[in-house]
Design a protein around this motif. Structure first.
Motif, short mmCIF file in Angstrom:
data_model
loop_
_atom_site.label_atom_id
_atom_site.label_comp_id
_atom_site.label_asym_id
_atom_site.label_seq_id
_atom_site.Cartn_x
_atom_site.Cartn_y
_atom_site.Cartn_z
N VAL A 150 6.25 -6.81 1.68
CA VAL A 150 5.57 -6.37 3.40
C VAL A 150 4.18 -7.17 3.51
N PRO A 151 4.23 -8.37 4.84
CA PRO A 151 2.96 -8.88 5.23
C PRO A 151 2.15 -7.58 5.93
N ILE A 152 0.98 -8.00 5.59
CA ILE A 152 -0.31 -7.35 6.61
C ILE A 152 -1.56 -8.14 6.67
N GLY A 153 -1.82 -7.44 8.18
CA GLY A 153 -1.99 -8.31 8.70
C GLY A 153 -1.70 -9.81 9.44
N PHE A 154 -0.41 -9.85 9.31
CA PHE A 154 0.30 -10.42 10.03
C PHE A 154 0.21 -11.50 11.29
N SER A 155 0.48 -12.72 11.69
CA SER A 155 -0.46 -13.70 10.97
C SER A 155 -0.87 -14.34 11.40
N LEU A 156 -2.18 -13.83 11.51
CA LEU A 156 -3.30 -13.93 11.80
C LEU A 156 -4.83 -14.08 11.26
N GLY A 157 -4.21 -12.73 10.43
CA GLY A 157 -5.18 -12.27 9.76
C GLY A 157 -6.75 -11.59 9.91
N THR A 207 6.76 -2.55 -2.30
CA THR A 207 6.14 -2.55 -3.50
C THR A 207 4.80 -3.39 -3.55
N GLU A 208 5.03 -4.28 -2.83
CA GLU A 208 4.30 -5.91 -3.16
C GLU A 208 3.85 -5.70 -1.37
N ILE A 209 2.55 -6.27 -1.35
CA ILE A 209 1.50 -6.54 -0.29
C ILE A 209 0.97 -7.74 0.08
N ASP A 210 1.34 -8.42 1.15
CA ASP A 210 1.23 -10.07 0.83
C ASP A 210 -0.06 -9.56 2.20
N MET A 211 -1.64 -10.13 2.23
CA MET A 211 -2.14 -9.37 3.29
C MET A 211 -2.82 -11.15 3.40
N LEU A 212 -3.35 -11.20 4.40
CA LEU A 212 -3.85 -12.46 5.06
C LEU A 212 -5.20 -12.56 5.41
#
Length: 223
Positions: free
Chosen positions: A62-69, A89-94
């Motif tokens: 999942v993207p976190i803080g998407f898409s500007l951060g 189970t995986e985290i992609d944060m901006l």
């Protein structure tokens, strides 16, 4: 690099804002068919994708803080916790780009560290939007990511211009060494692009056009 090796390191993504539930279903069916190991969908669809894929051993990211951060740390942490509760189970944060550009490095590091803590041992990647940064800022961001305890530095969302380049991947890898993985995302369109980016130092690839990459430019997606 053969197709099986490439498939094993691709995060197949469907993050466009207009994706429907039927699109997600078809996307998950493709994921199973091709054997991708991890998918990324927007938070709203995490639980649905998890239900479709968990019995096949496929991870949902999942993207976190998407898409500007620019969300506050509290919001990013709560978003992370909810996504995990829903099956991510995986985290992609901006990264907080404004804080980075302002030289507020403690804020950037603490923001990442809080999400890493909330992820509780799950793989966490940090997107830095290389197209928006100077080389010095790319280096500093990578150093802060290492200090914060994340697992990967990631080039781009693909939504804010630019994307992965061999030059940037080489730079990030030179800073990260064996302490961080490098995820290349944005603008990778062909099998040849993917192989070149891996040779430059990428250990994971994010791609919405993953089927086209594997099929030599021909997409099988209908969404």
């Amino acid at each position: 690099m053969n197709k099986e090796e490439l498939i094993s390191i691709i995060d197949y993504t469907l993050l466009k804002p207009t994706a429907t539930k039927e699109d997600i279903k078809l996307f998950c069916e493709e994921t199973i068919e091709y054997g991708f190991k991890t998918v990324f969908v927007n938070p709203y669809y995490v639980s649905y994708a998890h239900r479709l894929l968990s019995s096949h051993g496929i991870k949902v990211g999942v993207p976190i803080g998407f898409s500007l951060g620019g969300a506050t740390t509290h919001v990013k942490v709560e978003e992370t916790k909810e996504a995990i509760k829903n099956g991510a189970t995986e985290i992609d944060m901006l990264i907080n780009l404004g804080a980075l550009k302002s030289g507020e490095y403690d804020v950037v590091r603490d923001d990442i560290a809080a999400v890493v803590k909330a992820a509780n041992g799950l793989t966490t990647k940090v997107i830095i939007e290389t197209a928006l940064l100077s080389d010095d800022e790319k280096v500093k961001a990578t150093e802060l990511i290492m200090e914060a305890g994340a697992d990967f530095v990631k080039t781009a969302t693909g939504f804010n211009g630019g994307g992965a380049t061999e030059k940037d991947v080489k730079l990030l890898h030179s800073v990260a060494g064996d302490k961080l993985g490098v995820k290349a995302a944005g603008g990778i369109k062909t099998y040849e692009d993917a192989v070149k980016i891996v040779k430059a130092g990428a250990t994971r690839i994010g791609a919405s056009g993953a089927t086209a990459i594997i099929n030599g430019g021909v997409s099988t997606s209908s969404y």
